[in-house]
Scaffold this motif. Structure first.
Motif, mmCIF file in Angstrom:
data_model
loop_
_atom_site.group_PDB
_atom_site.id
_atom_site.type_symbol
_atom_site.label_atom_id
_atom_site.label_comp_id
_atom_site.label_asym_id
_atom_site.label_seq_id
_atom_site.Cartn_x
_atom_site.Cartn_y
_atom_site.Cartn_z
ATOM 1 N N GLY A 127 12.870 11.731 8.545
ATOM 2 C CA GLY A 127 12.982 12.794 7.568
ATOM 3 C C GLY A 127 11.643 13.099 6.924
ATOM 4 N N GLU A 128 11.636 14.201 6.171
ATOM 5 C CA GLU A 128 10.439 14.601 5.443
ATOM 6 C C GLU A 128 10.555 14.091 4.009
ATOM 7 N N VAL A 129 9.567 13.333 3.583
ATOM 8 C CA VAL A 129 9.611 12.693 2.273
ATOM 9 C C VAL A 129 8.785 13.487 1.266
ATOM 10 N N TYR A 130 9.385 13.704 0.101
ATOM 11 C CA TYR A 130 8.682 14.362 -1.001
ATOM 12 C C TYR A 130 8.838 13.506 -2.244
ATOM 13 N N PHE A 131 7.765 13.362 -2.977
ATOM 14 C CA PHE A 131 7.825 12.616 -4.211
ATOM 15 C C PHE A 131 8.451 13.492 -5.291
ATOM 16 N N GLY A 132 9.291 12.895 -6.093
ATOM 17 C CA GLY A 132 9.975 13.639 -7.151
ATOM 18 C C GLY A 132 11.442 13.812 -6.822
ATOM 19 N N SER A 133 12.121 14.549 -7.670
ATOM 20 C CA SER A 133 13.556 14.733 -7.517
ATOM 21 C C SER A 133 13.877 15.792 -6.485
ATOM 22 N N ALA A 134 15.157 15.932 -6.175
ATOM 23 C CA ALA A 134 15.585 16.949 -5.208
ATOM 24 C C ALA A 134 15.182 18.344 -5.651
ATOM 25 N N ALA A 135 15.137 18.535 -6.973
ATOM 26 C CA ALA A 135 14.783 19.853 -7.489
ATOM 27 C C ALA A 135 13.350 20.230 -7.149
ATOM 28 N N SER A 136 12.507 19.213 -6.913
ATOM 29 C CA SER A 136 11.096 19.510 -6.630
ATOM 30 C C SER A 136 10.777 19.373 -5.155
ATOM 31 N N THR A 137 11.813 19.288 -4.307
ATOM 32 C CA THR A 137 11.569 19.180 -2.870
ATOM 33 C C THR A 137 10.706 20.333 -2.406
ATOM 34 N N GLY A 138 9.707 20.001 -1.646
ATOM 35 C CA GLY A 138 8.750 21.001 -1.180
ATOM 36 C C GLY A 138 7.414 20.823 -1.834
ATOM 37 N N ALA A 139 7.388 20.037 -2.897
ATOM 38 C CA ALA A 139 6.121 19.716 -3.548
ATOM 39 C C ALA A 139 5.668 18.369 -3.089
ATOM 40 N N ARG A 149 0.815 -1.217 0.000
ATOM 41 C CA ARG A 149 0.000 0.000 0.000
ATOM 42 C C ARG A 149 0.848 1.266 0.000
ATOM 43 N N ALA A 150 2.143 1.126 -0.204
ATOM 44 C CA ALA A 150 3.060 2.256 -0.070
ATOM 45 C C ALA A 150 2.934 3.236 -1.228
ATOM 46 N N ALA A 151 2.886 4.504 -0.893
ATOM 47 C CA ALA A 151 2.898 5.560 -1.899
ATOM 48 C C ALA A 151 4.327 5.776 -2.374
ATOM 49 N N GLY A 152 4.508 5.902 -3.673
ATOM 50 C CA GLY A 152 5.803 6.261 -4.230
ATOM 51 C C GLY A 152 6.820 5.154 -4.319
ATOM 52 N N LEU A 153 6.448 3.933 -4.035
ATOM 53 C CA LEU A 153 7.399 2.829 -4.084
ATOM 54 C C LEU A 153 7.926 2.657 -5.509
ATOM 55 N N GLY A 154 9.255 2.617 -5.647
ATOM 56 C CA GLY A 154 9.868 2.476 -6.953
ATOM 57 C C GLY A 154 9.956 3.763 -7.748
ATOM 58 N N GLU A 155 9.552 4.887 -7.125
ATOM 59 C CA GLU A 155 9.537 6.174 -7.812
ATOM 60 C C GLU A 155 10.614 7.096 -7.256
ATOM 61 N N PRO A 156 10.943 8.170 -7.998
ATOM 62 C CA PRO A 156 11.888 9.151 -7.467
ATOM 63 C C PRO A 156 11.367 9.770 -6.178
ATOM 64 N N VAL A 157 12.277 9.992 -5.246
ATOM 65 C CA VAL A 157 11.898 10.538 -3.959
ATOM 66 C C VAL A 157 13.040 11.388 -3.435
ATOM 67 N N SER A 158 12.707 12.389 -2.654
ATOM 68 C CA SER A 158 13.740 13.165 -1.975
ATOM 69 C C SER A 158 13.348 13.299 -0.518
ATOM 70 N N ILE A 159 14.348 13.226 0.350
ATOM 71 C CA ILE A 159 14.106 13.252 1.789
ATOM 72 C C ILE A 159 14.939 14.358 2.408
ATOM 73 N N GLN A 160 14.275 15.224 3.152
ATOM 74 C CA GLN A 160 14.970 16.249 3.920
ATOM 75 C C GLN A 160 15.189 15.700 5.328
ATOM 76 N N THR A 161 16.446 15.543 5.699
ATOM 77 C CA THR A 161 16.763 14.973 7.004
ATOM 78 C C THR A 161 17.050 16.028 8.060
ATOM 79 N N GLY A 162 16.980 17.286 7.677
ATOM 80 C CA GLY A 162 17.301 18.365 8.618
ATOM 81 C C GLY A 162 18.646 18.979 8.312
ATOM 82 N N THR A 163 19.593 18.147 7.889
ATOM 83 C CA THR A 163 20.929 18.639 7.555
ATOM 84 C C THR A 163 21.258 18.459 6.086
ATOM 85 N N ALA A 164 20.484 17.646 5.401
ATOM 86 C CA ALA A 164 20.785 17.360 4.002
ATOM 87 C C ALA A 164 19.526 16.921 3.284
ATOM 88 N N THR A 165 19.586 16.959 1.964
ATOM 89 C CA THR A 165 18.527 16.413 1.121
ATOM 90 C C THR A 165 19.098 15.225 0.371
#
Length: 270
Positions: free
Chosen positions: A257-269, A212-228
């Protein structure tokens, strides 16, 4: 209709503290644990004024939404207790699927509503946040751990301006009350809490969660507080860490961390 446990939860010995309005169901549960309450016990309201989500964000439940917390006292290490959140996501997803049958019948010709689980603790509908889960734990007498799992669901209203766009059951065409949802959730909790079995059944919980996981196998970016960290959402491991496969082929475990679907360039979406 009053807030009430489902028949399965009642038979399993769960108890209920229902409030017309409360600051935070998690706070109420933890306070009761400090007083010696052993649980299992639900703390529930349809109006919460001072709740919080992860990273101390406010989680306000206006009248008609569901704020619920389950208190369980158990003899497990904190790292094991943390995996209970995956069982909570499965329980809520199961309850939502059950209650959305009528709405799906009305969507004739359209794809049925699909609820997905977003690591580590959100429930999504149509890629929008429908619910959030917050675990808190505290040592209590007897070398045990009081674990409180807070589950907040947008039933009639959703917040705006959130990092991930939010939605509500009402906006999705699922016209059920918080009371009906809680009854179904309390019964589903018994099932998935039983599968989890103080961590012994996490392998099965993990399998069901990944289905039932969202985004499995897809591009993802995670903000860990110190890095993306960017890559592909590969899996979750046996401890519940998210595994990211980088462009270089490395498999990186992410514990928080905070998970965002898409590449690092789209972090925040979303």
């Amino acid at each position: 209709m009053a807030l009430a446990l489902g028949p399965r939860a009642t038979s399993a010995g769960y108890r209920l503290a229902a409030f017309d309005q409360v600051g935070s169901t998690n706070t109420e549960a933890i306070a009761r644990a400090r007083e010696g309450e052993q649980g299992p016990m639900w703390f529930v309201t349809t109006e919460q004024s001072a709740g919080k989500g992860r990273r101390q964000r406010a989680w306000i439940a206006p009248r008609g939404n569901l704020a619920s917390s389950i208190l369980e006292v158990m003899d497990v290490p904190p790292a094991t207790a943390a995996t209970l959140g995956f069982a909570a996501g499965l329980a809520l997803e199961s309850a939502l699927q059950q209650l959305s049958l009528e709405a799906n019948m009305r969507r004739a010709g359209a794809d049925p509503l699909k609820f997905q689980l977003k690591w580590p603790n959100d429930v999504l509908a149509e890629r929008q946040k429908l619910a959030g889960i917050l675990l808190e734990a505290e040592a209590v007498a007897g070398n045990c751990l009081a674990v409180v799992v807070g589950i907040g669901t947008n039933v009639v209203a959703a917040p705006t301006g959130t990092p991930t766009p939010a939605t509500s059951l009402a906006a999705l065409g699922v016209h059920v009350g918080a009371e009906e949802l809680f009854t179904a959730l309390s019964d589903a909790w018994v099932e998935f809490r039983g599968i989890w079995d103080n961590g012994r059944g996490f392998a099965e919980i993990r399998r069901l969660w990944l289905e039932r996981a969202a985004g499995l196998g897809e591009p993802v970016s995670i903000q860990t507080g110190t890095a993306t960290i960017a890559g592909t959402f590969d899996t979750i491991d046996e401890t519940g860490c998210l595994i990211v496969r980088t462009a270089e082929g490395k498999h990186l475990p992410i514990a928080a961390g905070e998970v965002y679907f898409g590449s690092a360039a789209s972090t925040g979406a979303a």
